[in-house]
Design an enzyme around this catalytic site. Structure first.
Site, short mmCIF file in Angstrom:
data_model
loop_
_atom_site.label_atom_id
_atom_site.label_comp_id
_atom_site.label_asym_id
_atom_site.label_seq_id
_atom_site.Cartn_x
_atom_site.Cartn_y
_atom_site.Cartn_z
N GLY A 46 1.41 0.11 8.32
CA GLY A 46 0.78 -0.41 7.11
C GLY A 46 0.06 -1.71 7.39
N GLN A 51 -3.57 -9.76 5.65
CA GLN A 51 -3.26 -9.80 7.08
C GLN A 51 -4.53 -9.84 7.94
OE1 GLN A 51 -0.34 -6.32 6.70
NE2 GLN A 51 0.49 -7.51 8.40
N LEU A 93 3.22 -6.50 11.60
CA LEU A 93 2.12 -6.81 12.51
C LEU A 93 1.80 -8.30 12.52
CD1 LEU A 93 -0.22 -3.80 11.68
CD2 LEU A 93 1.14 -4.13 13.76
N HIS A 134 6.83 -3.28 1.31
CA HIS A 134 6.47 -4.29 2.30
C HIS A 134 5.01 -4.73 2.12
CE1 HIS A 134 6.60 -5.89 6.59
NE2 HIS A 134 5.30 -5.85 6.34
N GLU A 135 4.10 -3.76 2.00
CA GLU A 135 2.68 -4.08 1.93
C GLU A 135 2.30 -4.74 0.60
OE1 GLU A 135 1.08 -4.16 4.64
OE2 GLU A 135 2.50 -2.95 5.77
N HIS A 138 2.99 -8.39 0.69
CA HIS A 138 1.94 -9.17 1.36
C HIS A 138 0.89 -9.64 0.36
CE1 HIS A 138 2.61 -9.19 5.67
NE2 HIS A 138 2.84 -7.89 5.70
#
Length: 167
Positions: A46, A51, A93, A134-135, A138
């Protein structure tokens, strides 16, 4: 399409709240295409726009529960329902080489728009549910390290798995 640089922990951009996407235009399509290529090149599952230094509510992720795997594009996503609980090892990442146990739902439903602005809902289990959560975190300026219950040495964990397999 172009590969974008993935920001890492310590970059202030990762801690900022992303703005809602209002314009569904060629610029957004380029961002999504670049994010797809960057994700595919990264080995991750993802990627959120912050990011890659863009403070917009855009996510691309791999639905690894599909065969073949499917890249999912989410614009203005929000997790609207979740069930169950799993304690899993997670990485990011933007925090390379760091892994830890995080508690996530076993199932989640997300509501989002596609690249043309059409609303849809999608369900995911296991890693996909984990990725939805999780994403989207962000997008609100949060890293998974805020949720880590216990850090893990992946080399040690893999050695343990190999020893179990040998038995």
């Amino acid at each position: 399409m172009a590969l974008r640089n993935i920001l890492t922990q310590g970059d202030e951009q990762l801690l900022k709240h992303s703005r809602k996407v209002e314009k569904f235009d060629a610029r957004l399509h380029t961002l999504i295409d670049d994010m797809r290529e960057t994700l595919e090149n990264s080995g991750g599952v993802g990627l959120a726009a912050p990011q890659v230094g863009v403070l917009r509510r855009v996510v691309v992720l791999l639905d690894i529960n599909k065969d073949p795997e499917e890249v999912v594009e989410l614009v203005n996503p929000e997790v609207i329902e979740q069930r169950g609980e799993q304690r899993i090892v997670e990485g990011c990442l933007s925090v390379p080489g760091v892994y830890g146990y995080v508690t996530r739902p076993t199932w989640a439903k997300i509501r989002a728009q596609d690249r043309d602005g059409n609303w849809f809902e999608r369900e995911g289990e296991g890693v996909v549910a984990q990725c939805f959560c999780h994403e989207t975190e962000h997008l609100d300026g949060h890293l998974f390290t805020e949720k880590v219950e216990e850090y893990v040495d992946m080399d040690e964990l893999q050695r343990g798995d190999e020893e179990e397999d040998a038995e």
